[in-house]
Enzyme design. Structure first.
Site, PDB file in Angstrom:
ATOM      1  N   GLY A  72       0.784  -1.221   0.000  1.00  0.00           N
ATOM      2  CA  GLY A  72       0.000   0.000   0.000  1.00  0.00           C
ATOM      3  C   GLY A  72       0.809   1.259   0.000  1.00  0.00           C
ATOM      4  N   SER A  73       0.080   2.374  -0.081  1.00  0.00           N
ATOM      5  CA  SER A  73       0.690   3.686   0.008  1.00  0.00           C
ATOM      6  C   SER A  73      -0.374   4.669   0.443  1.00  0.00           C
ATOM      7  CB  SER A  73       1.270   4.098  -1.346  1.00  0.00           C
ATOM      8  OG  SER A  73       0.236   4.251  -2.291  1.00  0.00           O
ATOM      9  N   GLY A 118      -3.101   3.513   3.415  1.00  0.00           N
ATOM     10  CA  GLY A 118      -2.146   2.415   3.440  1.00  0.00           C
ATOM     11  C   GLY A 118      -1.407   2.338   4.774  1.00  0.00           C
ATOM     12  N   PHE A 152      -2.836   2.595  -9.516  1.00  0.00           N
ATOM     13  CA  PHE A 152      -1.569   1.856  -9.442  1.00  0.00           C
ATOM     14  C   PHE A 152      -1.755   0.347  -9.525  1.00  0.00           C
ATOM     15  CE2 PHE A 152       0.347   5.407  -6.565  1.00  0.00           C
ATOM     16  CZ  PHE A 152       0.308   6.287  -7.647  1.00  0.00           C
ATOM     17  N   LYS A 167     -10.783   1.801  -3.162  1.00  0.00           N
ATOM     18  CA  LYS A 167     -12.080   2.299  -3.610  1.00  0.00           C
ATOM     19  C   LYS A 167     -11.923   2.868  -5.013  1.00  0.00           C
ATOM     20  CE  LYS A 167     -13.599   3.056   1.125  1.00  0.00           C
ATOM     21  NZ  LYS A 167     -13.890   3.974   2.234  1.00  0.00           N
ATOM     22  N   ALA A 204      -9.186   8.046   6.932  1.00  0.00           N
ATOM     23  CA  ALA A 204      -7.914   7.547   7.459  1.00  0.00           C
ATOM     24  C   ALA A 204      -7.377   8.367   8.628  1.00  0.00           C
ATOM     25  CB  ALA A 204      -6.882   7.500   6.331  1.00  0.00           C
ATOM     26  N   LYS A 229     -20.689   5.673  -3.623  1.00  0.00           N
ATOM     27  CA  LYS A 229     -20.923   6.711  -2.597  1.00  0.00           C
ATOM     28  C   LYS A 229     -20.371   8.068  -3.040  1.00  0.00           C
ATOM     29  CE  LYS A 229     -16.520   6.327  -0.471  1.00  0.00           C
ATOM     30  NZ  LYS A 229     -15.695   6.568   0.698  1.00  0.00           N
ATOM     31  N   LYS A 257      -7.818  14.086  -9.558  1.00  0.00           N
ATOM     32  CA  LYS A 257      -9.172  14.053 -10.110  1.00  0.00           C
ATOM     33  C   LYS A 257     -10.126  13.485  -9.064  1.00  0.00           C
ATOM     34  CE  LYS A 257      -9.520  15.221 -13.823  1.00  0.00           C
ATOM     35  NZ  LYS A 257      -9.579  16.656 -14.234  1.00  0.00           N
TER      36      LYS A 257
END
Lengths: 325, 325
Positions: free
Chosen positions: A32-33, A37, A70, A93, A126, A178, A271
């Site tokens: 992850g990042s 992440g 990614f 997501k 997060a 959502k 975006k």
């Protein structure tokens, strides 16, 4: 791996000394990042004792939590390097909805790596989880309840509650759709329409999410929308989050400044997922001749693309919604 | 009538000249007071042409929209004065939940006057409707769809959308139970727990509302909670409204100032419906041995009554909710 791969980091945890908690000897890798992440890695680390160096070949539990753009390169770089009995979970997501059908990220991971993939979604900004404020999430799984329970145990902490639901498609689609509802809510905020209108628009949005998911996957369950990934995530996203924020600015400017322009200014060129998603959703609905059954989704796209003014969010959604979907 | 009766006013509308809109010759009486009473009368007046003086004996559509503590005396004063073929609708939020069962206001009106009674609930803060901002509502009806359609036509305006649902008990109970959820949401606000926590608490509340309604009336439908009376009204009440506001103040004071004291200061002595309702709900659940299945409702009452600190809203609701109801 290409450019994108350099931006992701990996962490792994061997919880062999902690068998009771996860219930079997496992090696977890978080691929992850970004802030989500880091937070995901922290949650997982709470439930594992030893963080060790990372070898994908050893991991049997893979957690994917990268920006969605990614995932292509990451998956390609992992082909052939993952144990065939490994299990994956996607916290990403933002799947693509193509005319020929939606391209779920869990399906993509599954197909690319030849392994099963669950998803984890929910009302979990997060930064608040990082502060250890109470949050929750939904794990969507396909068939194997035991696997779902393992993911639940891996992520559950005293401040993070996880509920499993056998509906991987419903849970994953919620995490994307959502953002469309959040754009509608942002328009209402920008038009100063008040609480009643905003609640009505959120409700229309939640219903259209449910109907759209059921249209794409007949297996989707109504109850999924009562989970954290459903109503709770829609609420957080419609009261916080950048989709709502930029849409509010769009409406305050009477639609005279484009989303491209506002994104450049407010998001440093990133975006908005909601704008992209609703364009894809619109194409699917138009292709199937079902636009009239989804007045909110249709109107959001028509406003985003400049065909209708922001005020249309109420007039159109209401008119077409007089008789429920 | 006693003291209370002097505070209500009545309006009636003969829409004989407007048969097409309501679909049959009818005389509508709005028996109401307060801001919601005025707004309801305005909505009805939009759909009727001639406002005339009031004679209850003539009315065949009775709209009840008084504070709930007045309904006893009003009904008693109307006994014997209402046409036997009249239809009633209650816009009154706040029935009593007694151990022997809930006492719905629609049932009370029905029994006292010997007529059928529907309900209208939803995310409709009166001041915003008065400003003609878009709002919506749910009509809960018992058996007769035609009667429901007549109520829908009577209340629908370009800025007020009404949806009928065959679930009078579910719709009416939502209008009361939402106040309990709003108190929980207020505690979260007062504790500065953030958006994730608030969304989680709202979701737990919505689920417990649904389970509690189904416990009392097996006929209650899941889908009712996707209507304006369900998720939308819960959202407006948890982000606006006085139950949330006073509960926030209660939590900010660490529970050291009682609800009685805060109500006296913030509401000029008016009582919060949510505090009363949750005490009644708690007694019903304790009587049936079901408190453990409703951790949020139970915890809200235990906080309101001073048995637990406000911070318990998260700790207790979460612990007991780890495995879904």
């Amino acid at each position: 791996m290409g450019d994108t791969a350099t931006t992701h980091h990996t962490k792994s945890a061997n919880n062999g000394a902690n068998d009771n908690q996860i219930g079997f000897k496992s090696r977890v890798s978080v691929i992850g990042s970004g802030s989500w992440g880091s937070v995901a890695a922290k949650l997982v680390a709470f439930n594992t004792l030893n963080l060790s160096s990372f070898h994908v070949e050893d991991a049997n539990m893979l957690v994917f939590v990268t920006p969605h753009q990614f995932i292509d390169n990451i998956c390609k770089s992992l082909v052939g390097k993952v144990r065939s009995d490994a299990e994956a979970i996607s916290l990403i997501k933002g799947m693509e909805v193509k005319i020929e059908g939606p391209c779920l990220i869990s399906t993509y991971i599954s197909e690319q790596l030849g392994i099963n993939c669950s998803v984890l979604m929910g009302a979990n900004l997060a930064n608040e989880i990082a502060e250890e404020k109470f949050s929750e999430a939904t794990v969507g799984y396909r068939n194997n309840r035991e696997i779902a329970e393992q993911w639940v145990q891996l992520f559950t902490t005293p401040y993070f509650m996880v509920t499993p639901v056998q509906d991987v498609e419903g849970v994953e689609l919620c995490g994307t759709l959502k953002n469309v509802v959040a754009i509608a809510a942002g328009f209402v905020d920008g038009l100063d329409m008040g609480n009643n209108t905003k609640a009505a628009i959120i409700r229309f949005g939640l219903r259209e999410m449910r109907e759209f998911c059921k249209l794409l996957f007949s297996s989707v369950k109504d109850d999924t929308f009562f989970e954290s990934c459903g109503v709770a995530d829609v609420i957080t996203t419609c009261f916080g989050g950048r989709n709502r924020k930029v849409a509010e600015a769009f409406a305050r400017n009477g639609g005279k400044r484009s989303f491209d322009e506002l994104e450049a200014e407010m998001l440093q060129g990133q975006k908005l997922q909601g704008v992209t998603t609703v364009r894809e959703v619109y194409e699917v609905l138009r292709h199937r001749g079902l636009l009239e059954l989804f007045p909110l989704f249709a109107t959001v796209h028509e406003i985003c693309s400049g065909c209708l003014p922001p005020s249309a969010i109420v007039i159109y959604s209401e008119k077409k919604n007089i008789f429920p979907v």
